[in-house]
Design a protein around this motif. Sequence first.
Motif, PDB file in Angstrom:
ATOM      1  N   GLU A  29       1.040  -1.232  -0.002  1.00 23.02           N
ATOM      2  CA  GLU A  29      -0.029  -0.053   0.148  1.00 23.02           C
ATOM      3  C   GLU A  29       0.780   1.199   0.110  1.00 23.02           C
ATOM      4  OE1 GLU A  29      -2.569   1.344   3.346  1.00 23.02           O
ATOM      5  OE2 GLU A  29      -3.995   0.185   2.255  1.00 23.02           O
ATOM      6  N   GLU A  54      -8.031   2.270 -10.883  1.00 25.54           N
ATOM      7  CA  GLU A  54      -9.087   1.966 -10.136  1.00 25.54           C
ATOM      8  C   GLU A  54     -10.273   1.755 -11.105  1.00 25.54           C
ATOM      9  OE1 GLU A  54     -10.391   2.957  -5.504  1.00 25.54           O
ATOM     10  OE2 GLU A  54      -9.790   4.643  -6.885  1.00 25.54           O
ATOM     11  N   THR A  60      -7.138  -0.628  -5.714  1.00 18.93           N
ATOM     12  CA  THR A  60      -8.133  -0.212  -4.819  1.00 18.93           C
ATOM     13  C   THR A  60      -7.608   0.580  -4.083  1.00 18.93           C
ATOM     14  OG1 THR A  60     -10.015  -1.223  -3.309  1.00 18.93           O
ATOM     15  CG2 THR A  60      -7.758  -2.119  -3.279  1.00 18.93           C
ATOM     16  N   SER A  61      -8.547   1.581  -3.178  1.00 15.97           N
ATOM     17  CA  SER A  61      -8.158   2.488  -2.172  1.00 15.97           C
ATOM     18  C   SER A  61      -8.888   2.656  -1.134  1.00 15.97           C
ATOM     19  CB  SER A  61      -8.089   3.854  -2.938  1.00 15.97           C
ATOM     20  OG  SER A  61      -9.693   4.280  -3.222  1.00 15.97           O
ATOM     21  N   ARG A  62      -8.292   3.252  -0.094  1.00 20.75           N
ATOM     22  CA  ARG A  62      -9.006   3.120   1.477  1.00 20.75           C
ATOM     23  C   ARG A  62      -8.489   4.683   1.950  1.00 20.75           C
ATOM     24  NH1 ARG A  62      -6.084   2.386   6.117  1.00 20.75           N
ATOM     25  NH2 ARG A  62      -4.084   1.574   5.653  1.00 20.75           N
ATOM     26  N   LYS A  63      -9.544   5.405   2.549  1.00 22.36           N
ATOM     27  CA  LYS A  63      -9.045   6.820   2.982  1.00 22.36           C
ATOM     28  C   LYS A  63      -8.444   6.432   4.448  1.00 22.36           C
ATOM     29  CE  LYS A  63     -11.107  11.353   3.254  1.00 22.36           C
ATOM     30  NZ  LYS A  63     -10.631  12.019   2.224  1.00 22.36           N
ATOM     31  N   LEU A  64      -7.622   7.254   4.548  1.00 22.94           N
ATOM     32  CA  LEU A  64      -6.744   7.237   6.067  1.00 22.94           C
ATOM     33  C   LEU A  64      -6.412   8.745   6.238  1.00 22.94           C
ATOM     34  CD1 LEU A  64      -5.413   5.345   8.460  1.00 22.94           C
ATOM     35  CD2 LEU A  64      -3.268   5.537   6.918  1.00 22.94           C
ATOM     36  N   LYS A  68      -5.484   9.354   0.764  1.00 25.90           N
ATOM     37  CA  LYS A  68      -6.003   8.050   0.265  1.00 25.90           C
ATOM     38  C   LYS A  68      -4.764   7.225   0.094  1.00 25.90           C
ATOM     39  CE  LYS A  68     -10.028   7.539  -2.414  1.00 25.90           C
ATOM     40  NZ  LYS A  68     -10.805   7.657  -3.594  1.00 25.90           N
ATOM     41  N   HIS A  69      -4.878   6.004   0.379  1.00 21.27           N
ATOM     42  CA  HIS A  69      -3.786   5.022   0.305  1.00 21.27           C
ATOM     43  C   HIS A  69      -4.289   3.780  -0.789  1.00 21.27           C
ATOM     44  CE1 HIS A  69      -1.246   6.053   3.699  1.00 21.27           C
ATOM     45  NE2 HIS A  69      -2.278   6.804   3.821  1.00 21.27           N
ATOM     46  N   TYR A  70      -3.582   3.636  -1.660  1.00 21.98           N
ATOM     47  CA  TYR A  70      -3.915   2.583  -2.769  1.00 21.98           C
ATOM     48  C   TYR A  70      -3.081   1.276  -2.578  1.00 21.98           C
ATOM     49  CZ  TYR A  70      -6.014   6.760  -4.803  1.00 21.98           C
ATOM     50  OH  TYR A  70      -6.878   7.519  -5.033  1.00 21.98           O
TER      51      TYR A  70
END
Length: 100
Positions: A29, A54, A60-64, A68-70
């Motif tokens: 990531e 994406e 895919t990604s997630r918010k932290l 955003k982290h991919y």
Amino acid sequence: MDLHLMERQLKALSDANRLILLSCLKLGEVCVCDFVEVLRITQPAVSQHLKKLEEAGIITSRKLGTWKHYRLVDNQTPIVQAVLEELEERVTGNCSADTI
């Protein structure tokens, strides 16, 4: 394989900047801020490249926090897997957002 998916993936893979992004993601990531450093382009430009990957189902990604982290999706199509195997891993910086 779905022809529309194949078309999206081949288009997503046909850009040098996106291939660099994928080479960074081979190690795990990565925060969007690290991609800005690697590519030396603006954050909006990086985001457009990431959006293409994406939409093609490659990442895919997630918010932290505010970032955003991919990461690569777990199950890649044979076409994407073949390209990933050819790319050398690229180390990115350590974003300060990792500690948020």
